[in-house]
Scaffold this motif. Structure first.
Motif, PDB file in Angstrom:
ATOM      1  N   ALA A  26       0.821  -1.211   0.000  1.00  0.00           N
ATOM      2  CA  ALA A  26       0.000   0.000   0.000  1.00  0.00           C
ATOM      3  C   ALA A  26       0.856   1.263   0.000  1.00  0.00           C
ATOM      4  O   ALA A  26       0.553   2.240   0.694  1.00  0.00           O
ATOM      5  CB  ALA A  26      -0.951  -0.008   1.190  1.00  0.00           C
ATOM      6  N   GLY A  27       1.941   1.243  -0.781  1.00  0.00           N
ATOM      7  CA  GLY A  27       2.819   2.402  -0.889  1.00  0.00           C
ATOM      8  C   GLY A  27       4.092   2.302  -0.077  1.00  0.00           C
ATOM      9  O   GLY A  27       5.046   3.057  -0.323  1.00  0.00           O
ATOM     10  N   VAL A  28       4.155   1.412   0.877  1.00  0.00           N
ATOM     11  CA  VAL A  28       5.367   1.201   1.676  1.00  0.00           C
ATOM     12  C   VAL A  28       6.202   0.112   1.002  1.00  0.00           C
ATOM     13  O   VAL A  28       5.742  -1.027   0.870  1.00  0.00           O
ATOM     14  CB  VAL A  28       5.018   0.806   3.123  1.00  0.00           C
ATOM     15  CG1 VAL A  28       6.288   0.594   3.930  1.00  0.00           C
ATOM     16  CG2 VAL A  28       4.144   1.879   3.766  1.00  0.00           C
ATOM     17  N   LYS A  29       7.431   0.457   0.599  1.00  0.00           N
ATOM     18  CA  LYS A  29       8.241  -0.456  -0.207  1.00  0.00           C
ATOM     19  C   LYS A  29       9.512  -0.930   0.494  1.00  0.00           C
ATOM     20  O   LYS A  29      10.344  -1.587  -0.118  1.00  0.00           O
ATOM     21  CB  LYS A  29       8.623   0.230  -1.522  1.00  0.00           C
ATOM     22  CG  LYS A  29       7.412   0.657  -2.346  1.00  0.00           C
ATOM     23  CD  LYS A  29       7.821   1.330  -3.650  1.00  0.00           C
ATOM     24  CE  LYS A  29       6.596   1.749  -4.454  1.00  0.00           C
ATOM     25  NZ  LYS A  29       6.965   2.386  -5.738  1.00  0.00           N
ATOM     26  N   THR A  30       9.663  -0.603   1.760  1.00  0.00           N
ATOM     27  CA  THR A  30      10.909  -0.900   2.465  1.00  0.00           C
ATOM     28  C   THR A  30      10.815  -2.110   3.388  1.00  0.00           C
ATOM     29  O   THR A  30      11.750  -2.378   4.140  1.00  0.00           O
ATOM     30  CB  THR A  30      11.339   0.318   3.295  1.00  0.00           C
ATOM     31  OG1 THR A  30      10.265   0.676   4.183  1.00  0.00           O
ATOM     32  CG2 THR A  30      11.665   1.498   2.399  1.00  0.00           C
ATOM     33  N   ILE A  31       9.711  -2.844   3.341  1.00  0.00           N
ATOM     34  CA  ILE A  31       9.523  -3.985   4.242  1.00  0.00           C
ATOM     35  C   ILE A  31       9.823  -5.277   3.506  1.00  0.00           C
ATOM     36  O   ILE A  31       9.285  -5.535   2.433  1.00  0.00           O
ATOM     37  CB  ILE A  31       8.084  -4.027   4.787  1.00  0.00           C
ATOM     38  CG1 ILE A  31       7.751  -2.724   5.518  1.00  0.00           C
ATOM     39  CG2 ILE A  31       7.897  -5.212   5.729  1.00  0.00           C
ATOM     40  CD1 ILE A  31       6.322  -2.637   5.974  1.00  0.00           C
ATOM     41  N   SER A  36      12.257   6.660   9.988  1.00  0.00           N
ATOM     42  CA  SER A  36      11.772   6.713   8.605  1.00  0.00           C
ATOM     43  C   SER A  36      10.719   5.636   8.359  1.00  0.00           C
ATOM     44  O   SER A  36       9.778   5.837   7.576  1.00  0.00           O
ATOM     45  CB  SER A  36      12.940   6.540   7.634  1.00  0.00           C
ATOM     46  OG  SER A  36      13.550   5.265   7.780  1.00  0.00           O
ATOM     47  N   TYR A  37      10.860   4.506   9.028  1.00  0.00           N
ATOM     48  CA  TYR A  37       9.891   3.408   8.914  1.00  0.00           C
ATOM     49  C   TYR A  37       8.526   3.849   9.431  1.00  0.00           C
ATOM     50  O   TYR A  37       7.492   3.661   8.768  1.00  0.00           O
ATOM     51  CB  TYR A  37      10.434   2.228   9.711  1.00  0.00           C
ATOM     52  CG  TYR A  37       9.567   0.996   9.809  1.00  0.00           C
ATOM     53  CD1 TYR A  37       9.180   0.292   8.676  1.00  0.00           C
ATOM     54  CD2 TYR A  37       9.166   0.508  11.052  1.00  0.00           C
ATOM     55  CE1 TYR A  37       8.412  -0.867   8.782  1.00  0.00           C
ATOM     56  CE2 TYR A  37       8.414  -0.639  11.169  1.00  0.00           C
ATOM     57  CZ  TYR A  37       8.035  -1.325  10.026  1.00  0.00           C
ATOM     58  OH  TYR A  37       7.281  -2.470  10.132  1.00  0.00           O
ATOM     59  N   MET A  38       8.509   4.484  10.599  1.00  0.00           N
ATOM     60  CA  MET A  38       7.239   4.951  11.164  1.00  0.00           C
ATOM     61  C   MET A  38       6.647   6.071  10.314  1.00  0.00           C
ATOM     62  O   MET A  38       5.436   6.110  10.076  1.00  0.00           O
ATOM     63  CB  MET A  38       7.443   5.409  12.610  1.00  0.00           C
ATOM     64  CG  MET A  38       7.762   4.267  13.578  1.00  0.00           C
ATOM     65  SD  MET A  38       7.723   4.769  15.332  1.00  0.00           S
ATOM     66  CE  MET A  38       9.133   5.865  15.408  1.00  0.00           C
ATOM     67  N   ASP A  39       7.498   6.974   9.830  1.00  0.00           N
ATOM     68  CA  ASP A  39       7.004   8.071   8.993  1.00  0.00           C
ATOM     69  C   ASP A  39       6.376   7.536   7.714  1.00  0.00           C
ATOM     70  O   ASP A  39       5.349   8.059   7.248  1.00  0.00           O
ATOM     71  CB  ASP A  39       8.152   9.020   8.640  1.00  0.00           C
ATOM     72  CG  ASP A  39       8.589   9.866   9.815  1.00  0.00           C
ATOM     73  OD1 ASP A  39       7.802   9.989  10.782  1.00  0.00           O
ATOM     74  OD2 ASP A  39       9.710  10.394   9.776  1.00  0.00           O
ATOM     75  N   ASP A  40       6.990   6.510   7.137  1.00  0.00           N
ATOM     76  CA  ASP A  40       6.468   5.912   5.915  1.00  0.00           C
ATOM     77  C   ASP A  40       5.044   5.401   6.131  1.00  0.00           C
ATOM     78  O   ASP A  40       4.145   5.628   5.315  1.00  0.00           O
ATOM     79  CB  ASP A  40       7.382   4.762   5.481  1.00  0.00           C
ATOM     80  CG  ASP A  40       7.568   4.723   3.970  1.00  0.00           C
ATOM     81  OD1 ASP A  40       7.164   5.684   3.294  1.00  0.00           O
ATOM     82  OD2 ASP A  40       8.129   3.728   3.472  1.00  0.00           O
ATOM     83  N   PHE A  41       4.845   4.715   7.232  1.00  0.00           N
ATOM     84  CA  PHE A  41       3.521   4.177   7.542  1.00  0.00           C
ATOM     85  C   PHE A  41       2.517   5.293   7.812  1.00  0.00           C
ATOM     86  O   PHE A  41       1.380   5.262   7.323  1.00  0.00           O
ATOM     87  CB  PHE A  41       3.593   3.246   8.746  1.00  0.00           C
ATOM     88  CG  PHE A  41       3.792   1.802   8.382  1.00  0.00           C
ATOM     89  CD1 PHE A  41       2.776   1.090   7.778  1.00  0.00           C
ATOM     90  CD2 PHE A  41       4.984   1.158   8.646  1.00  0.00           C
ATOM     91  CE1 PHE A  41       2.936  -0.242   7.432  1.00  0.00           C
ATOM     92  CE2 PHE A  41       5.167  -0.178   8.307  1.00  0.00           C
ATOM     93  CZ  PHE A  41       4.141  -0.881   7.699  1.00  0.00           C
ATOM     94  N   LYS A  43       1.516   7.091   4.536  1.00  0.00           N
ATOM     95  CA  LYS A  43       0.906   6.348   3.434  1.00  0.00           C
ATOM     96  C   LYS A  43      -0.247   5.437   3.844  1.00  0.00           C
ATOM     97  O   LYS A  43      -1.172   5.230   3.051  1.00  0.00           O
ATOM     98  CB  LYS A  43       1.984   5.520   2.717  1.00  0.00           C
ATOM     99  CG  LYS A  43       3.051   6.402   2.080  1.00  0.00           C
ATOM    100  CD  LYS A  43       4.215   5.597   1.518  1.00  0.00           C
ATOM    101  CE  LYS A  43       5.268   6.519   0.924  1.00  0.00           C
ATOM    102  NZ  LYS A  43       6.460   5.786   0.448  1.00  0.00           N
ATOM    103  N   VAL A  44      -0.185   4.855   5.019  1.00  0.00           N
ATOM    104  CA  VAL A  44      -1.233   3.894   5.398  1.00  0.00           C
ATOM    105  C   VAL A  44      -1.667   4.071   6.845  1.00  0.00           C
ATOM    106  O   VAL A  44      -1.849   3.101   7.576  1.00  0.00           O
ATOM    107  CB  VAL A  44      -0.781   2.429   5.153  1.00  0.00           C
ATOM    108  CG1 VAL A  44      -0.807   2.087   3.694  1.00  0.00           C
ATOM    109  CG2 VAL A  44       0.591   2.163   5.759  1.00  0.00           C
TER     110      VAL A  44
END
Length: 424
Positions: free
Chosen positions: A301-306, A332-337, A340-341
């Motif tokens: 859902a837009g997060v590509k780093t997992i 950055s991981y928390m900001d991504d979530f 985006k989701v």
């Protein structure tokens, strides 16, 4: 090509043995923070492994929730091969931790007894996300080797190939790869997952919506009642207001940012009552369905780093464990979530005690950035023992390496050839 599976072993620990387990895990981290102490690097077909202690938790009127040792791995199928390999290769090392757990076989017990014990303590994932289904650990390592070999060749032949047409450079690379027996596998693409598995996945993709259609009349009747109950519960929810303790944050930071990836593990108690447990069970079922069939090509859902993520329901649904392997820093991981989701985070985590206040399940919550970050950090567990089979590779790098292999042989037009060379 294998598909990927989650493996989780959870075993309760008596209160008087918790300190001993923590000492073993701390010692393992000091001697080899990336799994060497437990010989995880010797395991085959493994992506990531972690070993940690989930602390005791209060259970209110339903009784306390005991501490437990939890082994979490992401592996290539089949699971039985991994468990057998684990006992054969790391059995003695695992005994250092699991011997403190209830019912673990004695040191002189046969390997089959240990294997049976591990199988009996498996926990099924409520939801499981794979960055790219079908991309095995061996393929990832091989494609990294291929890219390194090509780049070394181009560095060596740079002056000779300077100014040459892209087609000529690609042909030289093809010739070099063809001449190396250790890269023979690169002359063809990776095989597809097993036919039986693809049939099963297609059946699951189709059958679940069909069942939903059959149940639609019941769902339409139940939805208004559920909505009323949801708002009733949300009005009475008590969000957490505290910040994570400084000592806790320092401890967590001591296990992070050593390589390109990081592990994240958190545990939280589900809000009391059947409404929240049922709601969370349904939400996680839908998350698993979406991750299994739609978000399985490098994009959640837009997060590509997992790389991988999973949700585990334990203690009869009273607690949930979330575990993931991701690129970059936790911030950055928390900001991504959040960016985006946030709605997806709310749908799942709003069923946990202390989560920031939500409305209609998906509004609010993680939109309060500071409160959400405090909530996650407060519930995060130290991951003393963690192993990655390819700790220098981000999801972006892994995907690029796969594209390099895919474009190495076979017809490409001039523009496609230039784009392929730009990957190197």
């Amino acid at each position: 090509m294998p598909h990927q599976l989650p493996v989780t072993i959870r075993a309760p620990v008596a209160a008087d043995r918790v300190a001993a387990v923590r000492d073993v895990l701390d010692e393992a981290n000091e001697k080899g923070p990336f799994g060497a102490y437990f010989c995880f690097p010797d395991l085959e077909n493994v992506h990531f492994v972690r070993l940690l202690l989930v602390p005791e938790g209060p259970g209110g009127a339903e009784g306390g929730m005991p501490a437990a040792v939890v082994y979490i791995a992401e592996v290539d199928a089949p699971q039985r091969r991994h468990l057998a390999d684990l006992v054969r290769t790391c059995g003695d090392d695992l005994e250092k931790v699991f011997r403190h757990c209830e019912g673990y076989p004695a040191a002189d017990a046969p390997a089959r007894a240990r294997l049976a014990w591990l199988r009996s303590h498996r926990v099924r994932s409520a939801a499981f996300y794979v960055n790219t289904v079908g991309r095995g650990s061996r393929q990832i390592l091989q494609e990294a080797q291929l890219r390194e070999a090509i780049e070394e060749f181009l560095d060596r032949r740079g002056p000779e190939l300077a100014g040459a047409a892209p087609e000529r450079i690609r042909a030289a690379v093809q010739e070099h790869v063809t001449g190396r027996e250790d890269l023979a596998w690169a002359r063809s693409g990776p095989p597809a997952p097993a036919l039986w598995w693809r049939i099963r996945e297609t059946a699951h993709l189709v059958v679940v919506p069909l069942l939903g259609l059959l149940l639609l009349p019941v769902l339409l009747i139940a939805l208004p009642l559920w909505t009323v109950l949801l708002r009733w519960h949300e009005a009475r929810d008590v969000p957490g207001t505290g910040c994570p303790a400084r000592a806790h944050e320092r401890e967590l930071a001591g296990y992070e940012d050593f390589v390109a990836q990081n592990p994240f593990t958190a545990v939280g108690s589900v809000k009391p009552g059947p409404f929240r447990r049922i709601t969370l069970t349904v939400i996680l079922f839908l998350v698993d369905y979406a991750a299994r069939h739609f978000f399985n090509r490098g994009d959640l859902a837009g997060v590509k780093t997992i790389h991988f993520a999973r949700w585990l329901s334990i203690e009869g649904g009273r607690r949930v464990v979330f575990a993931s392997n991701y690129d970059g820093s936790l911030e950055s991981y928390m900001d991504d979530f959040i960016d985006k989701v946030a709605w997806g985070l709310n749908a799942v985590f709003s069923n946990g005690l202390g989560y920031p206040r939500t409305r209609w399940l998906v509004v609010g919550g993680a939109e309060d950035e500071l409160a959400f970050k405090h909530y996650l950090r407060s519930h995060q567990l130290p991951t003393q023992v963690w192993y990655s089979a390819y700790d220098t590779l981000t999801t972006h790098t892994v995907g690029t390496n796969a594209r390099i292999r895919a474009g190495l042989f076979g017809p490409l037009g001039p523009a496609q050839t230039e784009a392929w060379l730009a990957l190197l």
